[in-house]
Design an enzyme around this catalytic site. Structure first.
Site, PDB file in Angstrom:
ATOM      1  N   CYS A   1       7.982  -1.424   7.237  1.00 11.34           N
ATOM      2  CA  CYS A   1       6.945  -2.454   7.182  1.00 11.34           C
ATOM      3  C   CYS A   1       7.046  -3.235   5.877  1.00 11.34           C
ATOM      4  CB  CYS A   1       5.559  -1.841   7.307  1.00 11.34           C
ATOM      5  SG  CYS A   1       4.275  -3.096   7.304  1.00 11.34           S
TER       6      CYS A   1
ATOM      7  N   GLY B   1      12.533 -14.086  13.155  1.00  7.50           N
ATOM      8  CA  GLY B   1      13.099 -15.142  13.985  1.00  7.50           C
ATOM      9  C   GLY B   1      14.547 -15.450  13.642  1.00  7.50           C
TER      10      GLY B   1
END
Length: 190
Positions: free
Chosen positions: A30, A119
């Site tokens: 994370c 992305g």
């Protein structure tokens, strides 16, 4: 004495197991933890966490999600630490990056400068990690599955990951922007 973090992971695994899940992905990467380093970069702590979680889960398959490792030797240490406990490795999560506005000030609320970038800009890193994990799996004679993640925004990206050695491919951002992504991949499979 067992540290608080291990107790927290054990409790979480126990609670999730009680739901009847068929498989669990444990995120060791994370990027939004603030100033801490990613857990996956600490191979000893990661190994300890994965071991206690797997012990709690029993036969439930365990996937770990990791970040980009520039150094394959460091990645090999992690793989060796977790391989006895995991059925798959998912790579990569977002890449921590500075997110600033045009004036050089934090663009995120709360003044936080670093966040995970996702992305298309991180596809190169996801593909590189897929290749590294495949190389290590073969070199070390291991059997974990590789889940390629990062920058999968087109059907062609899916096939690039498969060619790089991914057993499965996931999309997060790409699927959010293109709700027909899975359909487009399926059509190309024919």
């Amino acid at each position: 004495m067992m540290g608080t973090i291990l107790k927290d992971f054990i409790l979480t695994a126990k609670l999730v197991k009680e739901t009847g899940v068929k498989i669990i992905e444990l995120n060791l990467s994370c990027p939004n933890e603030g100033i801490n380093n990613l857990l996956c970069y600490d191979t000893e702590r990661s190994g300890n966490v994965v071991e206690v979680v797997k012990k709690e889960l029993g036969d439930i398959p365990l996937i770990i999600k990791i970040s980009y490792f520039p150094d394959i030797e460091h990645l090999e240490k992690l793989v060796l630490a977790v391989a006895p406990y995991v059925q798959a490795i998912s790579a990569i999560n977002t890449i921590p990056s500075k997110i600033i506005d045009d004036e050089g000030k934090p663009a995120l609320t709360g003044g936080r400068i670093t966040s995970g970038t996702c992305g298309a800009p991180i596809k190169w890193a996801g593909l590189e990690m897929t290749r590294k994990l495949k190389t290590l799996r073969e070199k070390l004679g291991l059997s974990y599955k590789i889940i390629g993640v990062g920058g999968v925004t087109t059907a062609d990206d899916f096939f690039e990951y498969r060619d790089a050695g991914a057993d499965a491919v996931m999309s997060g951002t790409g699927a959010m922007w293109n709700p027909y992504l899975a359909k487009e991949i399926k059509e190309k499979l024919r």
